[in-house]
Design an enzyme around this catalytic site. Sequence first.
Site, mmCIF file in Angstrom:
data_model
loop_
_atom_site.group_PDB
_atom_site.id
_atom_site.type_symbol
_atom_site.label_atom_id
_atom_site.label_comp_id
_atom_site.label_asym_id
_atom_site.label_seq_id
_atom_site.Cartn_x
_atom_site.Cartn_y
_atom_site.Cartn_z
ATOM 1 N N CYS A 94 0.781 -1.335 0.013
ATOM 2 C CA CYS A 94 0.030 0.141 -0.045
ATOM 3 C C CYS A 94 0.865 1.426 0.043
ATOM 4 O O CYS A 94 1.213 1.713 -1.000
ATOM 5 C CB CYS A 94 -1.011 -0.180 1.197
ATOM 6 N N HIS A 191 -3.614 -5.725 2.442
ATOM 7 C CA HIS A 191 -3.306 -5.821 3.784
ATOM 8 C C HIS A 191 -3.885 -7.155 4.138
ATOM 9 O O HIS A 191 -4.232 -8.021 3.424
ATOM 10 C CB HIS A 191 -3.772 -4.864 4.519
HETATM 11 N N1 GLN Z 1 -2.444 6.832 1.773
HETATM 12 C C1 GLN Z 1 -2.612 5.773 0.703
HETATM 13 C C2 GLN Z 1 -4.070 5.681 0.139
HETATM 14 O O1 GLN Z 1 -5.089 5.903 0.483
HETATM 15 C C3 GLN Z 1 -2.170 4.519 1.428
HETATM 16 C C4 GLN Z 1 -3.162 3.871 2.325
HETATM 17 C C5 GLN Z 1 -2.682 2.809 2.968
HETATM 18 O O2 GLN Z 1 -1.337 2.464 2.887
HETATM 19 N N2 GLN Z 1 -3.590 1.968 3.467
HETATM 20 O O3 GLN Z 1 -3.888 5.557 -1.057
#
Ligand code: GLN
Length: 239
Positions: A94, A191
């Site tokens: 992510c 995740h």
């Molecule tokens: N801030 C980024 C997004 O929303 C990554 C989010 C995350 O790592 N869960 O795209």
Amino acid sequence: MVKELVIVSLYPRDMNIYGDRGNVLALQRRARAHGFEPRVIEVNPGDPWPDRVDIVLGGGGQDSGQGRVATDLRERAETIRALAEDGTPMLMICGLYQLFGHRFITHTGEELTGIGVLDVETRGGEERMIGNIVIESAEFGEIIGYENHSGDTVLGSGSTPLGRVAQGAGNNPRDGVEGARTGNVIGSYLHGSLLPKNPAISDFLIGEAARRRYGGFEPRVEHDETAERARQAAKRRPR
Ligand code: GLN
């Protein structure tokens, strides 16, 4: 002979959301089962980079966390790029997936320059892609996880997708693909944590690290019943 594997956990303080630290725990456990002695070194902004690195793991975080680590990551770009080019396996989830690409433009228009190890670019969008996700990969089979991002990621020709989306959004709502891969570096939105539910990816990371460090890999474990049950439970859950 003790066969050590050095795992760098990249920015665990700022980039650890939805239990991404579970990837570090699952990888250690799986490495032990294959007969290796894992050693985890946490690298937060300003910390020294270890001389020897076999696997690099990184997690996700909010845009604010990404802002905190982006400068430090750029300072390490050459080191990380050299390791990637030498075949060091890496898994970036992510927020760090986005920063391993060329750039991430947040929904407020702030540009975070990435390190370009993966040929991807991300823009923060209006739509949040959230829920359980299943993707199909020729190499790893069915990969199961949980996505939550507003970042909309597009691949260039230097990266191939990690898989095709069977359920969920993936890199963006249009292309039907998830994640990116260049050499042994994998980026993904999944995740969950990812590795406890997807031992095939742990085996890939361990196998590539072992081949690079010790010249070979003989897998010792095959089936993980707990992982299998977790996979089935996650698949049954609605999005
Ligand atoms: N801030 C980024 C997004 O929303 C990554 C989010 C995350 O790592 N869960 O795209």
